[in-house]
Write a protein that holds these residues in place. Structure first.
Motif, PDB file in Angstrom:
ATOM      1  N   ASP A   1     -31.258 -14.537  80.372  1.00 28.54           N
ATOM      2  CA  ASP A   1     -30.281 -15.331  79.638  1.00 28.54           C
ATOM      3  C   ASP A   1     -30.677 -16.806  79.620  1.00 28.54           C
ATOM      4  OD1 ASP A   1     -28.756 -13.097  79.139  1.00 28.54           O
ATOM      5  OD2 ASP A   1     -27.390 -13.424  80.816  1.00 28.54           O
ATOM      6  N   ASP A   2     -31.172 -17.307  80.769  1.00 26.64           N
ATOM      7  CA  ASP A   2     -31.559 -18.721  80.841  1.00 26.64           C
ATOM      8  C   ASP A   2     -32.688 -19.035  79.869  1.00 26.64           C
ATOM      9  OD1 ASP A   2     -29.649 -19.195  82.752  1.00 26.64           O
ATOM     10  OD2 ASP A   2     -31.040 -19.171  84.448  1.00 26.64           O
ATOM     11  N   GLY A   3     -33.675 -18.140  79.776  1.00 24.70           N
ATOM     12  CA  GLY A   3     -34.801 -18.370  78.883  1.00 24.70           C
ATOM     13  C   GLY A   3     -34.376 -18.399  77.428  1.00 24.70           C
ATOM     14  N   VAL A   4     -33.560 -17.434  77.035  1.00 25.32           N
ATOM     15  CA  VAL A   4     -33.095 -17.379  75.644  1.00 25.32           C
ATOM     16  C   VAL A   4     -32.208 -18.578  75.328  1.00 25.32           C
ATOM     17  CG1 VAL A   4     -31.721 -16.054  73.986  1.00 25.32           C
ATOM     18  CG2 VAL A   4     -33.308 -14.876  75.521  1.00 25.32           C
ATOM     19  N   THR A   5     -31.371 -18.968  76.277  1.00 22.93           N
ATOM     20  CA  THR A   5     -30.496 -20.121  76.063  1.00 22.93           C
ATOM     21  C   THR A   5     -31.299 -21.398  75.852  1.00 22.93           C
ATOM     22  OG1 THR A   5     -28.703 -19.140  77.361  1.00 22.93           O
ATOM     23  CG2 THR A   5     -28.673 -21.541  77.092  1.00 22.93           C
ATOM     24  N   ALA A   6     -32.361 -21.576  76.647  1.00 20.41           N
ATOM     25  CA  ALA A   6     -33.189 -22.776  76.523  1.00 20.41           C
ATOM     26  C   ALA A   6     -33.863 -22.842  75.152  1.00 20.41           C
ATOM     27  CB  ALA A   6     -34.239 -22.810  77.628  1.00 20.41           C
ATOM     28  N   VAL A   7     -34.410 -21.724  74.695  1.00 15.96           N
ATOM     29  CA  VAL A   7     -35.081 -21.717  73.391  1.00 15.96           C
ATOM     30  C   VAL A   7     -34.054 -21.848  72.269  1.00 15.96           C
ATOM     31  CG1 VAL A   7     -36.623 -20.449  71.856  1.00 15.96           C
ATOM     32  CG2 VAL A   7     -36.978 -20.363  74.333  1.00 15.96           C
ATOM     33  N   GLY A   8     -32.914 -21.182  72.428  1.00 13.80           N
ATOM     34  CA  GLY A   8     -31.862 -21.302  71.423  1.00 13.80           C
ATOM     35  C   GLY A   8     -31.368 -22.729  71.281  1.00 13.80           C
TER      36      GLY A   8
ATOM     37  N   ALA B   1     -52.674 -24.985  78.508  1.00 13.77           N
ATOM     38  CA  ALA B   1     -54.064 -24.913  78.045  1.00 13.77           C
ATOM     39  C   ALA B   1     -54.118 -24.761  76.522  1.00 13.77           C
ATOM     40  CB  ALA B   1     -54.789 -23.756  78.728  1.00 13.77           C
ATOM     41  N   LYS B   2     -53.257 -23.907  75.970  1.00 10.56           N
ATOM     42  CA  LYS B   2     -53.207 -23.714  74.524  1.00 10.56           C
ATOM     43  C   LYS B   2     -52.779 -24.999  73.825  1.00 10.56           C
ATOM     44  CE  LYS B   2     -53.167 -21.359  70.635  1.00 10.56           C
ATOM     45  NZ  LYS B   2     -54.418 -20.893  70.002  1.00 10.56           N
ATOM     46  N   ALA B   3     -51.767 -25.654  74.381  1.00 10.32           N
ATOM     47  CA  ALA B   3     -51.283 -26.906  73.786  1.00 10.32           C
ATOM     48  C   ALA B   3     -52.363 -27.972  73.776  1.00 10.32           C
ATOM     49  CB  ALA B   3     -50.047 -27.397  74.547  1.00 10.32           C
ATOM     50  N   MET B   4     -53.106 -28.083  74.864  1.00 12.40           N
ATOM     51  CA  MET B   4     -54.164 -29.088  74.957  1.00 12.40           C
ATOM     52  C   MET B   4     -55.248 -28.850  73.915  1.00 12.40           C
ATOM     53  SD  MET B   4     -56.469 -30.168  78.267  1.00 12.40           S
ATOM     54  CE  MET B   4     -54.977 -30.620  79.165  1.00 12.40           C
ATOM     55  N   ARG B   5     -55.620 -27.587  73.723  1.00  9.86           N
ATOM     56  CA  ARG B   5     -56.660 -27.279  72.727  1.00  9.86           C
ATOM     57  C   ARG B   5     -56.195 -27.642  71.324  1.00  9.86           C
ATOM     58  NH1 ARG B   5     -57.226 -22.645  75.963  1.00  9.86           N
ATOM     59  NH2 ARG B   5     -56.017 -21.395  74.482  1.00  9.86           N
ATOM     60  N   LEU B   6     -54.947 -27.324  71.011  1.00 14.32           N
ATOM     61  CA  LEU B   6     -54.431 -27.618  69.674  1.00 14.32           C
ATOM     62  C   LEU B   6     -54.320 -29.120  69.438  1.00 14.32           C
ATOM     63  CD1 LEU B   6     -51.677 -24.860  69.496  1.00 14.32           C
ATOM     64  CD2 LEU B   6     -53.725 -24.975  68.077  1.00 14.32           C
ATOM     65  N   ARG B   7     -53.882 -29.847  70.442  1.00 18.51           N
ATOM     66  CA  ARG B   7     -53.812 -31.309  70.309  1.00 18.51           C
ATOM     67  C   ARG B   7     -55.193 -31.909  70.069  1.00 18.51           C
ATOM     68  NH1 ARG B   7     -50.579 -31.024  75.531  1.00 18.51           N
ATOM     69  NH2 ARG B   7     -48.397 -30.792  74.904  1.00 18.51           N
ATOM     70  N   GLN B   8     -56.162 -31.460  70.857  1.00 19.05           N
ATOM     71  CA  GLN B   8     -57.509 -32.018  70.765  1.00 19.05           C
ATOM     72  C   GLN B   8     -58.204 -31.609  69.472  1.00 19.05           C
ATOM     73  OE1 GLN B   8     -59.333 -30.564  74.372  1.00 19.05           O
ATOM     74  NE2 GLN B   8     -58.565 -32.270  75.616  1.00 19.05           N
ATOM     75  N   ASP B   9     -58.057 -30.323  69.094  1.00 17.77           N
ATOM     76  CA  ASP B   9     -58.805 -29.816  67.931  1.00 17.77           C
ATOM     77  C   ASP B   9     -58.175 -30.207  66.596  1.00 17.77           C
ATOM     78  OD1 ASP B   9     -60.449 -28.657  69.795  1.00 17.77           O
ATOM     79  OD2 ASP B   9     -59.677 -26.612  69.514  1.00 17.77           O
ATOM     80  N   LEU B  10     -56.835 -30.270  66.550  1.00 18.82           N
ATOM     81  CA  LEU B  10     -56.169 -30.434  65.266  1.00 18.82           C
ATOM     82  C   LEU B  10     -55.267 -31.656  65.185  1.00 18.82           C
ATOM     83  CD1 LEU B  10     -55.333 -26.651  64.763  1.00 18.82           C
ATOM     84  CD2 LEU B  10     -57.072 -27.962  63.546  1.00 18.82           C
ATOM     85  N   GLY B  11     -55.132 -32.383  66.278  1.00 18.94           N
ATOM     86  CA  GLY B  11     -54.388 -33.632  66.256  1.00 18.94           C
ATOM     87  C   GLY B  11     -52.906 -33.495  66.005  1.00 18.94           C
ATOM     88  N   VAL B  12     -52.314 -32.350  66.396  1.00 20.53           N
ATOM     89  CA  VAL B  12     -50.897 -32.135  66.182  1.00 20.53           C
ATOM     90  C   VAL B  12     -50.125 -32.423  67.470  1.00 20.53           C
ATOM     91  CG1 VAL B  12     -51.249 -30.439  64.364  1.00 20.53           C
ATOM     92  CG2 VAL B  12     -51.093 -29.679  66.746  1.00 20.53           C
ATOM     93  N   THR B  13     -48.825 -32.628  67.310  1.00 16.12           N
ATOM     94  CA  THR B  13     -47.944 -32.762  68.469  1.00 16.12           C
ATOM     95  C   THR B  13     -47.509 -31.378  68.906  1.00 16.12           C
ATOM     96  OG1 THR B  13     -47.141 -34.917  67.727  1.00 16.12           O
ATOM     97  CG2 THR B  13     -45.766 -33.710  69.304  1.00 16.12           C
ATOM     98  N   VAL B  14     -47.666 -31.089  70.185  1.00 18.13           N
ATOM     99  CA  VAL B  14     -47.321 -29.763  70.702  1.00 18.13           C
ATOM    100  C   VAL B  14     -46.378 -29.912  71.886  1.00 18.13           C
ATOM    101  CG1 VAL B  14     -48.165 -27.559  71.568  1.00 18.13           C
ATOM    102  CG2 VAL B  14     -49.592 -28.906  70.004  1.00 18.13           C
ATOM    103  N   GLU B  15     -45.213 -29.322  71.749  1.00 22.75           N
ATOM    104  CA  GLU B  15     -44.227 -29.286  72.832  1.00 22.75           C
ATOM    105  C   GLU B  15     -44.339 -27.940  73.541  1.00 22.75           C
ATOM    106  OE1 GLU B  15     -39.344 -29.156  73.259  1.00 22.75           O
ATOM    107  OE2 GLU B  15     -40.277 -29.941  71.421  1.00 22.75           O
ATOM    108  N   VAL B  16     -44.370 -27.961  74.858  1.00 23.32           N
ATOM    109  CA  VAL B  16     -44.460 -26.745  75.657  1.00 23.32           C
ATOM    110  C   VAL B  16     -43.073 -26.400  76.191  1.00 23.32           C
ATOM    111  CG1 VAL B  16     -45.360 -25.803  77.818  1.00 23.32           C
ATOM    112  CG2 VAL B  16     -46.883 -27.036  76.268  1.00 23.32           C
ATOM    113  N   LEU B  17     -42.647 -25.162  75.964  1.00 20.53           N
ATOM    114  CA  LEU B  17     -41.327 -24.720  76.404  1.00 20.53           C
ATOM    115  C   LEU B  17     -41.470 -23.402  77.169  1.00 20.53           C
ATOM    116  CD1 LEU B  17     -38.292 -24.922  76.555  1.00 20.53           C
ATOM    117  CD2 LEU B  17     -38.140 -24.177  74.177  1.00 20.53           C
ATOM    118  N   PRO B  18     -41.710 -23.469  78.486  1.00 19.26           N
ATOM    119  CA  PRO B  18     -41.817 -22.238  79.279  1.00 19.26           C
ATOM    120  C   PRO B  18     -40.466 -21.527  79.339  1.00 19.26           C
ATOM    121  CG  PRO B  18     -42.684 -24.145  80.477  1.00 19.26           C
ATOM    122  CD  PRO B  18     -41.899 -24.666  79.320  1.00 19.26           C
ATOM    123  N   ALA B  19     -40.456 -20.231  79.050  1.00 18.62           N
ATOM    124  CA  ALA B  19     -39.202 -19.483  79.072  1.00 18.62           C
ATOM    125  C   ALA B  19     -39.497 -17.996  79.164  1.00 18.62           C
ATOM    126  CB  ALA B  19     -38.378 -19.777  77.819  1.00 18.62           C
ATOM    127  N   ASP B  20     -38.727 -17.306  79.995  1.00 15.67           N
ATOM    128  CA  ASP B  20     -38.774 -15.851  80.067  1.00 15.67           C
ATOM    129  C   ASP B  20     -37.680 -15.321  79.144  1.00 15.67           C
ATOM    130  OD1 ASP B  20     -38.705 -13.175  80.626  1.00 15.67           O
ATOM    131  OD2 ASP B  20     -38.667 -13.397  82.810  1.00 15.67           O
TER     132      ASP B  20
END
Length: 253
Positions: free
Chosen positions: A65-72, A42-61
């Motif tokens: 360890d898996d979450g930190v590894t994915a973001v790292g 939802a946040k990504a969609m608003r930013l794309r629509q309002d400001l025309g930027v590219t937004v990548e969504v990266l769900p992670a806890d």
């Protein structure tokens, strides 16, 4: 020219959402990190629509360890460079140290110290190779006073940011600890804190905290204390007895 990319953790609410908003408005594409997939999208969609930027969504806890590894891995990706990392994810514990379980305190320490350390360690090598980069660690004025394990964790963020900025700024990478006081976000409500004793003058708005933090980072400063009133309080806190400084910091418990 391609827009620079900023990665923000804890990006769906509070200061994280405000960092995402202001960075997008200043011409950054974004990688948004949080646990809640629906809120991220939802946040990504608003930013794309309002400001025309590219937004990548990266769900992670980021407590896993898996979450930190994915973001790292995303931060270390040389093919898709991240120009700015905002370590914002975190939470507080309303009870005293002895009233929490060791597991609660360990998770608390992990999200406030271990996780941002690991993400900085992933982000720094490609930034140093390119000769430019920016890192913002969301700390707190609690890091300057006796404020339990929360203050101790935030003190680590402040101290390490100061050290890292000294070491890496000459090589093109600026590291800044942003240290707000009480901010009008969901933070205190989520931790179940009693905010009725906090005077109105002590509250800051997220837009000011983020604006001043980004400006301090762009100027190469290692620490940002948003608002003159909190800068004065931090200076006074170094002069008063620990008990008095702690009493001021514990108003939000």
């Amino acid at each position: 020219m391609e827009r620079p990319v900023a990665l923000v953790t804890g990006a769906t609410s509070g200061l994280g959402a405000e960092f995402a908003q202001q960075l997008a408005a200043s011409g950054h594409d974004l990688v948004l990190v949080a646990r809640n997939v629906a809120r991220l999208q939802a946040k990504a969609m608003r930013l794309r629509q309002d400001l025309g930027v590219t937004v990548e969504v990266l769900p992670a806890d980021l407590l896993t360890d898996d979450g930190v590894t994915a973001v790292g891995a995303r931060l270390a990706d040389r093919e898709r460079p991240v120009a700015l990392l905002v370590n914002n994810a975190g939470f507080g514990l309303v009870k005293a140290f002895d009233a929490n379980t060791a597991e609660q305190e360990t998770d608390h320490l992990r999200i406030l110290v271990r996780t941002p350390m690991q993400l900085m360690h992933a982000a720094l090598p490609p930034m140093l190779e390119r000769g430019h980069g920016r890192i913002i660690n969301v700390a707190s004025v609690a890091g300057f006073i006796p404020r339990g394990s929360y203050g101790a964790a935030k003190a680590w963020g402040i101290s390490f940011s100061r050290s890292a900025n000294l070491r890496y700024r000459p090589r093109g990478v600026t590291v800044t600890a942003v240290c707000p006081g009480f901010v009008r976000t969901e933070f205190h409500q989520r931790m179940g804190a009693n905010i009725n004793r906090i005077p109105r003058w002590m509250w800051l708005n997220p837009d000011r905290v983020v604006r001043e933090g980004l400006a301090a980072n762009a100027a190469g400063k290692s620490v940002s204390i948003p608002s003159r009133r909190y800068a004065v309080l931090v200076a006074l806190g170094r002069l008063v007895p620990d008990a008095l400084a702690a009493a001021a910091g514990n108003r939000g418990r």
